[in-house]
Design a protein around this motif. Sequence first.
Motif, PDB file in Angstrom:
ATOM      1  N   LYS A 104     -21.327 -51.116   4.234  1.00 21.36           N
ATOM      2  CA  LYS A 104     -22.459 -52.027   4.230  1.00 21.36           C
ATOM      3  C   LYS A 104     -23.202 -51.902   2.904  1.00 21.36           C
ATOM      4  CE  LYS A 104     -23.205 -52.053   9.234  1.00 21.36           C
ATOM      5  NZ  LYS A 104     -24.175 -51.777  10.336  1.00 21.36           N
ATOM      6  N   GLY A 105     -23.977 -52.931   2.571  1.00 24.99           N
ATOM      7  CA  GLY A 105     -24.773 -52.891   1.362  1.00 24.99           C
ATOM      8  C   GLY A 105     -24.508 -54.066   0.463  1.00 24.99           C
ATOM      9  N   HIS A 106     -25.083 -54.032  -0.738  1.00 24.54           N
ATOM     10  CA  HIS A 106     -24.906 -55.094  -1.714  1.00 24.54           C
ATOM     11  C   HIS A 106     -23.419 -55.313  -1.953  1.00 24.54           C
ATOM     12  CE1 HIS A 106     -24.802 -57.171  -5.585  1.00 24.54           C
ATOM     13  NE2 HIS A 106     -26.062 -57.540  -5.339  1.00 24.54           N
ATOM     14  N   PRO A 107     -22.939 -56.564  -1.935  1.00 22.23           N
ATOM     15  CA  PRO A 107     -21.494 -56.813  -1.979  1.00 22.23           C
ATOM     16  C   PRO A 107     -20.793 -56.233  -3.193  1.00 22.23           C
ATOM     17  CG  PRO A 107     -22.759 -58.854  -2.244  1.00 22.23           C
ATOM     18  CD  PRO A 107     -23.713 -57.815  -1.793  1.00 22.23           C
ATOM     19  N   VAL A 108     -21.389 -56.322  -4.356  1.00 19.50           N
ATOM     20  CA  VAL A 108     -20.726 -55.796  -5.556  1.00 19.50           C
ATOM     21  C   VAL A 108     -20.597 -54.284  -5.463  1.00 19.50           C
ATOM     22  CG1 VAL A 108     -20.868 -55.550  -8.053  1.00 19.50           C
ATOM     23  CG2 VAL A 108     -21.510 -57.725  -6.973  1.00 19.50           C
ATOM     24  N   ILE A 109     -21.683 -53.625  -5.047  1.00 21.04           N
ATOM     25  CA  ILE A 109     -21.650 -52.172  -4.905  1.00 21.04           C
ATOM     26  C   ILE A 109     -20.679 -51.760  -3.804  1.00 21.04           C
ATOM     27  CG2 ILE A 109     -23.033 -50.147  -4.326  1.00 21.04           C
ATOM     28  CD1 ILE A 109     -25.442 -51.589  -5.549  1.00 21.04           C
ATOM     29  N   ALA A 110     -20.700 -52.505  -2.692  1.00 18.62           N
ATOM     30  CA  ALA A 110     -19.812 -52.178  -1.579  1.00 18.62           C
ATOM     31  C   ALA A 110     -18.348 -52.314  -1.981  1.00 18.62           C
ATOM     32  CB  ALA A 110     -20.124 -53.088  -0.387  1.00 18.62           C
ATOM     33  N   PHE A 111     -18.026 -53.373  -2.716  1.00 21.79           N
ATOM     34  CA  PHE A 111     -16.640 -53.558  -3.139  1.00 21.79           C
ATOM     35  C   PHE A 111     -16.213 -52.434  -4.088  1.00 21.79           C
ATOM     36  CE2 PHE A 111     -13.422 -55.315  -6.037  1.00 21.79           C
ATOM     37  CZ  PHE A 111     -12.465 -55.688  -5.123  1.00 21.79           C
ATOM     38  N   THR A 112     -17.084 -52.096  -5.013  1.00 20.07           N
ATOM     39  CA  THR A 112     -16.761 -51.025  -5.957  1.00 20.07           C
ATOM     40  C   THR A 112     -16.537 -49.707  -5.228  1.00 20.07           C
ATOM     41  OG1 THR A 112     -18.076 -52.124  -7.662  1.00 20.07           O
ATOM     42  CG2 THR A 112     -17.554 -49.798  -8.007  1.00 20.07           C
ATOM     43  N   ARG A 113     -17.421 -49.387  -4.290  1.00 20.97           N
ATOM     44  CA  ARG A 113     -17.264 -48.151  -3.521  1.00 20.97           C
ATOM     45  C   ARG A 113     -15.972 -48.159  -2.721  1.00 20.97           C
ATOM     46  NH1 ARG A 113     -22.326 -47.538   0.156  1.00 20.97           N
ATOM     47  NH2 ARG A 113     -21.087 -45.747   0.872  1.00 20.97           N
ATOM     48  N   ALA A 114     -15.616 -49.339  -2.149  1.00 22.39           N
ATOM     49  CA  ALA A 114     -14.397 -49.426  -1.353  1.00 22.39           C
ATOM     50  C   ALA A 114     -13.157 -49.175  -2.208  1.00 22.39           C
ATOM     51  CB  ALA A 114     -14.310 -50.791  -0.679  1.00 22.39           C
ATOM     52  N   VAL A 115     -13.145 -49.741  -3.399  1.00 23.57           N
ATOM     53  CA  VAL A 115     -11.991 -49.549  -4.284  1.00 23.57           C
ATOM     54  C   VAL A 115     -11.851 -48.079  -4.675  1.00 23.57           C
ATOM     55  CG1 VAL A 115     -11.042 -50.082  -6.563  1.00 23.57           C
ATOM     56  CG2 VAL A 115     -12.017 -51.915  -5.152  1.00 23.57           C
ATOM     57  N   TRP A 116     -12.974 -47.460  -5.017  1.00 20.60           N
ATOM     58  CA  TRP A 116     -12.896 -46.076  -5.469  1.00 20.60           C
ATOM     59  C   TRP A 116     -12.691 -45.094  -4.333  1.00 20.60           C
ATOM     60  CZ3 TRP A 116     -11.875 -44.487 -10.181  1.00 20.60           C
ATOM     61  CH2 TRP A 116     -11.962 -45.456 -11.190  1.00 20.60           C
ATOM     62  N   ALA A 117     -12.813 -45.564  -3.090  1.00 19.07           N
ATOM     63  CA  ALA A 117     -12.496 -44.720  -1.933  1.00 19.07           C
ATOM     64  C   ALA A 117     -11.013 -44.774  -1.565  1.00 19.07           C
ATOM     65  CB  ALA A 117     -13.338 -45.148  -0.742  1.00 19.07           C
ATOM     66  N   MET A 118     -10.234 -45.572  -2.284  1.00 23.24           N
ATOM     67  CA  MET A 118      -8.789 -45.677  -2.017  1.00 23.24           C
ATOM     68  C   MET A 118      -8.087 -44.456  -2.631  1.00 23.24           C
ATOM     69  SD  MET A 118      -8.204 -48.734  -0.442  1.00 23.24           S
ATOM     70  CE  MET A 118      -6.681 -49.528  -0.955  1.00 23.24           C
ATOM     71  N   ARG A 119      -8.193 -43.318  -1.945  1.00 24.98           N
ATOM     72  CA  ARG A 119      -7.708 -42.062  -2.503  1.00 24.98           C
ATOM     73  C   ARG A 119      -6.189 -42.003  -2.637  1.00 24.98           C
ATOM     74  NH1 ARG A 119     -12.137 -40.643  -5.023  1.00 24.98           N
ATOM     75  NH2 ARG A 119     -13.927 -40.373  -3.641  1.00 24.98           N
ATOM     76  N   HIS A 120      -5.481 -42.853  -1.910  1.00 24.55           N
ATOM     77  CA  HIS A 120      -4.027 -42.846  -2.053  1.00 24.55           C
ATOM     78  C   HIS A 120      -3.567 -43.642  -3.268  1.00 24.55           C
ATOM     79  CE1 HIS A 120      -4.837 -46.631  -0.031  1.00 24.55           C
ATOM     80  NE2 HIS A 120      -3.585 -47.026  -0.178  1.00 24.55           N
ATOM     81  N   TRP A 121      -4.526 -44.301  -3.964  1.00 26.56           N
ATOM     82  CA  TRP A 121      -4.204 -44.994  -5.205  1.00 26.56           C
ATOM     83  C   TRP A 121      -4.429 -44.056  -6.389  1.00 26.56           C
ATOM     84  CZ3 TRP A 121      -6.650 -50.569  -5.318  1.00 26.56           C
ATOM     85  CH2 TRP A 121      -5.996 -51.375  -4.364  1.00 26.56           C
ATOM     86  N   SER A 122      -3.709 -44.326  -7.445  1.00 24.88           N
ATOM     87  CA  SER A 122      -3.926 -43.584  -8.683  1.00 24.88           C
ATOM     88  C   SER A 122      -5.195 -44.076  -9.380  1.00 24.88           C
ATOM     89  CB  SER A 122      -2.729 -43.770  -9.620  1.00 24.88           C
ATOM     90  OG  SER A 122      -2.685 -45.116 -10.093  1.00 24.88           O
ATOM     91  N   LEU A 123      -5.668 -43.284 -10.337  1.00 27.79           N
ATOM     92  CA  LEU A 123      -6.823 -43.690 -11.129  1.00 27.79           C
ATOM     93  C   LEU A 123      -6.550 -45.019 -11.823  1.00 27.79           C
ATOM     94  CD1 LEU A 123      -9.600 -43.135 -12.395  1.00 27.79           C
ATOM     95  CD2 LEU A 123      -8.427 -41.800 -14.164  1.00 27.79           C
TER      96      LEU A 123
END
Length: 425
Positions: A104-123
């Motif tokens: 939940k939260g501001h859409p841009v911040i939420a999307f950014t947090r969601a992407v960086w929470a993808m721990r099975h992805w590489s940097l």
Amino acid sequence: MSTATTSTAVIGAGWAGLAAAVAAVEADERVTLFEMAPQAGGRARSLAAEPGGLRLDNGQHILIGAYTATLSLMQRVGVDPEAVLLRTPLALLDQDGVGLRLPKGHPVIAFTRAVWAMRHWSLRERLALSHAAAGWMLRRFRCDAALTVAQLTAGLPARVRAEIVDPLCVAALNTPADAASATVFLRVLHDALFAGPGASDLLIPRRPLAELLPEPALRWLARHGATLRIGQRVQRLEARTDGAGWTVDGAAFDRVVLACSASEAARLTRDIAPAWSASAAAFGYEPIVTGYVQAANARLAAPMVALAEGPQAPAQFAFDHGALGMTPGLFAFVVSGAAPWVAQGMDATGAALLAQARAVLRGEGAADAVLVKLVAEKRATFRCVPGLQRPAARVADKLSAAGDYVDGPYPATIEGAVRSVRSMY
């Protein structure tokens, strides 16, 4: 007693036709609604009940929080969206519960947090999607109209395309990424992911589609004096000899709204507006196949999961009806952009889908899963390709068209159908 002076015929009782009929009644017009099928709902409808009382739909549909016109229409006819839809933050999770989760939260911040929470992805993979999304925002979600989604996202790593881009594209546009319009895709992303809090929320039906709008809308229209002609196909549409409107199978109306399918609208306007009719008849279409699977004591990782499709794995999404508060042990497996599977035949599609379901479902009942219904909607949506020319809402004087196919920014969705009515009222 009604004081309405304008008589309006609405041809078609899909979601666009219901929206048009409700709006016309609210504008104090005398409305007659025609629908050739035995029930309302169009391409988002409920089927006749199966033996045992199962009431299935012609396909598993979802809404999102950005569908403001649709949610407003439901409320106007007495439906509480919170009671019939499960609202959850957007999540593209696989059968193991791993994937993109928007907090939940501001859409841009939420999307950014969601992407960086993808721990099975590489940097590199997380940086690539973040950079691409930032570029789309800087360009105001606009691009060359000739681009496909595959071309737009060609620079992204393969896993990002497979786990995020391709599922979003086929879910929103029902057109494979290598053929889908990047312009429309970006518009959907903007309105879904970045339009405001809650816009990206998934709204998954907890009741059959008929109870979300078609049946409540018909009851509302009847209470407000509309005439309902369900099961009656319109044969002729002609200009009135006095020039004051149109006749529908000989009955005079001041105005007409064509809310039937594009092909039906093209048939009815062939002699009235040949150029408009030709445009409406020129669409290519994409099918959707939905397989309903029963497996007692089985489950999915979430009410909706995204699946990896492949040569023997046709479905891209699966829904757990038990987790949605409907029938326990019933699951819907959805094959979007299903033309290659339709070409193979329903027997081959059903066998592959059942094998996929048994591999995806969890729990002791998974191995005993059975396919109870396979539904193919062969013209589910128009093929949303770059440069697609869609006919205007205005056909002629006092003759309009409503539907997801008329000129507009959205692909063939429920929201596109409902919003097509806005310019008329």
